[in-house]
Design an enzyme around this catalytic site. Sequence first.
Site, PDB file in Angstrom:
ATOM      1  N   LYS A 181      32.233  49.891  39.132  1.00 52.15           N
ATOM      2  CA  LYS A 181      31.273  48.551  39.023  1.00 52.15           C
ATOM      3  C   LYS A 181      31.577  47.696  40.065  1.00 52.15           C
ATOM      4  O   LYS A 181      32.503  47.161  40.395  1.00 52.15           O
ATOM      5  CB  LYS A 181      31.518  48.398  37.564  1.00 52.15           C
ATOM      6  N   GLY A 189      39.298  45.765  40.539  1.00 53.81           N
ATOM      7  CA  GLY A 189      39.755  46.909  41.447  1.00 53.81           C
ATOM      8  C   GLY A 189      38.450  47.170  42.440  1.00 53.81           C
ATOM      9  O   GLY A 189      38.866  47.265  43.708  1.00 53.81           O
ATOM     10  N   CYS A 190      37.399  47.076  41.939  1.00 57.25           N
ATOM     11  CA  CYS A 190      36.277  47.622  42.849  1.00 57.25           C
ATOM     12  C   CYS A 190      35.860  46.489  43.833  1.00 57.25           C
ATOM     13  O   CYS A 190      35.716  46.691  45.177  1.00 57.25           O
ATOM     14  CB  CYS A 190      35.053  47.634  41.924  1.00 57.25           C
ATOM     15  N   THR A 191      36.367  45.315  43.652  1.00 57.21           N
ATOM     16  CA  THR A 191      36.247  43.917  44.560  1.00 57.21           C
ATOM     17  C   THR A 191      37.370  44.212  45.574  1.00 57.21           C
ATOM     18  O   THR A 191      37.106  44.105  47.049  1.00 57.21           O
ATOM     19  CB  THR A 191      36.389  42.786  43.875  1.00 57.21           C
ATOM     20  N   ALA A 235      36.291  47.185  48.193  1.00 60.55           N
ATOM     21  CA  ALA A 235      35.486  46.609  48.941  1.00 60.55           C
ATOM     22  C   ALA A 235      35.740  45.760  49.884  1.00 60.55           C
ATOM     23  O   ALA A 235      35.340  45.778  51.167  1.00 60.55           O
ATOM     24  CB  ALA A 235      34.027  46.239  48.129  1.00 60.55           C
TER      25      ALA A 235
END
Length: 163
Positions: free
Chosen positions: A41, A46-48, A51
């Site tokens: 998401k 974690g995704c930030t 990225a």
Amino acid sequence: MSNIPQIGQAAPDFSTPDQNDNLLTLDDLSNQWIVLYFYPKDDTPGCTTEAKDFTQLYQDFSALGAKILGVSPDSGKSHCKFISKHNLSITLLSDPEHTLIEAYGAWRLKKFMGKEYMGVARSTFLISPDRMIAYIWPNVKTKGHAQIVLTKLRELAATQSQK
């Protein structure tokens, strides 16, 4: 997890919109390395981290002829906000129907606080210029992952250039 493409197999084809709603296909990316990473998401911790780490190493990947593609079920609009908020320089693909996510075996049974559900398993595929799966990270931990992928890409690119 048997539906995960294996090293040496042809990369599953795809035709998926990016954050600007432009359709991107595997054919569009021929003759270059592809880092195809799946994440749950936009704008979650974690995704930030993942990225931003790929963005930080963007020039290093580009120097090796690699394109970085992040894939999640989020909408293009959500991806645009995520890119803008964190000044990301990578391409994000929108896969709300999980077509691409399932083709790469990243739609899996997950557990959280004792509950089981289907979701995106954080995973990364390195696809060679001849569209073969060159390397797989099926269960990614975000910290340092982009650097690990870059190191593997350098190793594989050097091996390929010697052929």
